[in-house]
Design an enzyme around this catalytic site. Structure first.
Site, PDB file in Angstrom:
ATOM      1  N   TRP A 125       1.909   6.847   2.945  1.00 56.95           N
ATOM      2  CA  TRP A 125       1.974   6.740   1.492  1.00 56.95           C
ATOM      3  C   TRP A 125       3.421   6.609   1.027  1.00 56.95           C
ATOM      4  O   TRP A 125       3.718   5.909   0.058  1.00 56.95           O
ATOM      5  CB  TRP A 125       1.335   7.974   0.850  1.00 56.95           C
ATOM      6  CG  TRP A 125       1.495   8.051  -0.633  1.00 56.95           C
ATOM      7  CD1 TRP A 125       0.696   7.461  -1.583  1.00 56.95           C
ATOM      8  CD2 TRP A 125       2.519   8.745  -1.368  1.00 56.95           C
ATOM      9  NE1 TRP A 125       1.163   7.746  -2.851  1.00 56.95           N
ATOM     10  CE2 TRP A 125       2.282   8.537  -2.747  1.00 56.95           C
ATOM     11  CE3 TRP A 125       3.609   9.527  -0.996  1.00 56.95           C
ATOM     12  CZ2 TRP A 125       3.087   9.081  -3.734  1.00 56.95           C
ATOM     13  CZ3 TRP A 125       4.416  10.070  -1.983  1.00 56.95           C
ATOM     14  CH2 TRP A 125       4.156   9.852  -3.334  1.00 56.95           C
ATOM     15  N   HIS A 126       4.344   7.270   1.734  1.00 56.17           N
ATOM     16  CA  HIS A 126       5.742   7.231   1.331  1.00 56.17           C
ATOM     17  C   HIS A 126       6.384   5.864   1.558  1.00 56.17           C
ATOM     18  O   HIS A 126       7.364   5.527   0.880  1.00 56.17           O
ATOM     19  CB  HIS A 126       6.548   8.297   2.083  1.00 56.17           C
ATOM     20  CG  HIS A 126       6.391   9.671   1.515  1.00 56.17           C
ATOM     21  ND1 HIS A 126       5.327  10.489   1.823  1.00 56.17           N
ATOM     22  CD2 HIS A 126       7.161  10.372   0.638  1.00 56.17           C
ATOM     23  CE1 HIS A 126       5.458  11.637   1.174  1.00 56.17           C
ATOM     24  NE2 HIS A 126       6.543  11.590   0.443  1.00 56.17           N
ATOM     25  N   GLY A 127       5.881   5.092   2.486  1.00 57.52           N
ATOM     26  CA  GLY A 127       6.484   3.783   2.701  1.00 57.52           C
ATOM     27  C   GLY A 127       5.883   3.050   3.885  1.00 57.52           C
ATOM     28  O   GLY A 127       5.308   3.655   4.792  1.00 57.52           O
TER      29      GLY A 127
END
Length: 466
Positions: free
Chosen positions: A320-322
């Protein structure tokens, strides 16, 4: 439009003036909505219109979910929202990995990447929309029939770009109330905003240049410098994101709205489980309620399935962060650590060994080692750089203790310690406007002075990229 920019302060000031002058609730709602739309469109009109379309579609589907109680509508909403997120955030990552695999057979193979710009805040508003749809389907929250109120829930500009991730039950009821201008709310709002500014522009942005050069070329720096770059990044990302969250909470309080806290002294944690109860609290709760429990959670599950659910949740949280293997590794480290933490708590290890491992100094040190090793993968440009940094830190060498870091870097690290304690005490633990009025005045003046002395301009908030 950055929170620490004069443009944002002007927008916030004009919106607040119009909001409190307006005598009607409906008028205030339109003022907040129009300012929020302007805030987002000042970055991109095209993505602003896209977001408005996403809001309208989700509102219509939520109405169908509410009336029909059909799982099909819920699945449709989740698929549409996640498809939007996957296209903008993960399409090129997917293509890059296909290309890498294909090159084992044909080294000249090129698939070609798409020119995709990541919309600001997409990860946050997609998660909010999914949580809303699930809550409506499960009957935890009644569908909001007023499209303006629903749009404010998603678009409210103080928290739109990087959270905190709000639940409908936390925020929407407040939008329906004609707020009263209270002195405590107004002062706390200003205090939170200045405290966040001190963390962001005084500590995080001041440390950033030193960290950036070391993470860019870790092989050119000693083990000591690499180690302190990692420590510095841990301080930077906390002050950056905590600072943003406090500024968001402060701006919301100026409207009379109370948003959820996002940080609770995470670096004082004595276990990785406790860390995730204190770090990015709204994301941790979202992952627990809408992903971990959906995977089976820990209820009536075999032990290995619980461990699997923990690891999968954190792997997806990392993704989700990248769109990068670094973020997946970061999530995997935390997932394995959480699974190990749970196993150890329920294991039949000798009680004397458990007591030693659970003493505060040992437990804190082990937790911080996991957290800061994981930060290396979170911040490094690629896996090779992360492994190089780890190698420079753990392998002794003749030049290990040499440093190229300027005294200002260490000065800011030292100043961070009392600053983070004071800000945490006066925002999370106590309401200083009622408990200690004299401390409120001293604290506000001290934080404002610190921000003025150490202010560094021009750095985006780290979580804007997510």
């Amino acid at each position: 439009m950055l929170f620490n920019s004069i443009e944002y302060v002007i927008l916030l000031g004009i919106t607040l003036a119009c909001y409190w002058i307006c005598p009607s609730l409906r008028g205030r709602q339109w003022i907040v909505l129009l300012s929020s739309v302007y805030f987002y469109m000042s970055w991109s009109k095209e993505f602003g219109f896209m977001l408005l379309g996403v809001i309208a579609i989700n509102w219509i589907i939520a109405g169908r979910i509410s009336s029909a109680r059909s799982r099909s509508w819920l699945v449709l909403s989740c698929v549409l929202n996640l498809a939007l997120l996957c296209y903008f955030k993960y399409m090129n990552f997917f293509l890059e990995n296909i290309e890498a695999v294909a090159r084992f057979e044909d080294p000249s193979f090129e698939i070609g990447l798409l020119k995709i710009i990541l919309p600001l805040g997409i990860s946050f508003y997609v998660f909010e929309l999914i949580s809303y749809q699930v809550d409506v389907f499960q009957g935890k929250f009644k569908h909001e029939e007023n499209l303006v109120v629903f749009a404010i829930f998603v678009l409210f500009f103080p928290h739109l770009i990087a959270g905190p991730i709000c639940r409908a039950s936390q925020f929407m009821p407040q939008i329906h109330i004609k707020q009263r201008l209270e002195g405590a709310h107004f002062y706390n709002g200003l205090y939170y905003f200045v405290a966040g500014l001190a963390l962001k522009c005084g500590i995080a942005d001041g440390i950033a240049p030193f960290i950036n050069v070391i993470f860019k070329t870790p092989e050119q720096y000693s083990g000591f410098d690499n180690l302190f770059a990692v420590i510095g990044f841990g301080v930077q990302i906390l002050c950056d994101f905590w600072g943003y969250s406090l500024m968001a909470l402060g701006a919301a309080l100026l409207f009379g709205y109370v948003l959820p806290y996002n940080f609770n002294a995470p670096y004082s944690s004595l276990s990785i489980k406790e860390f995730w109860r204190r770090w990015h609290i709204t994301l941790s709760n979202w992952l627990r309620d809408y992903l971990y429990i959906a995977l089976g959670g820990s209820r009536n599950e075999a032990k290995w399935k619980i461990q699997r659910n923990l690891i999968l949740t954190m792997l997806l949280g990392g993704l989700w962060h990248g769109a990068s293997w670094n973020f997946i590794i970061w999530g995997g480290i935390h997932g394995v650590a959480l699974a190990t933490n749970r196993w150890f708590e329920n294991s039949r290890s000798p009680s004397s060994f458990k007591r030693v491992m659970q003493t505060a100094p040992v437990a804190w040190l082990l937790t911080m080692v996991v957290v800061f090793v994981a930060w290396i993968f979170f911040r490094a440009a690629n896996v090779d750089d992360a492994m190089m940094m780890l190698e420079r830190i753990v392998i002794p060498s003749a030049e290990w203790t040499q440093t190229k870091l300027a005294p200002l870097f260490f000065e800011l690290l030292v100043l961070y310690l009392p600053l983070q304690w004071f800000v945490h005490y006066t925002t999370y633990r106590r309401d200083i406007t009622t408990a200690f009025p004299w401390l409120a005045a001293v604290g506000f003046a001290s934080l404002a002075l610190f921000s003025y002395i150490y202010y560094v301009d021009g750095n985006d908030f780290i979580y804007f990229q997510f």
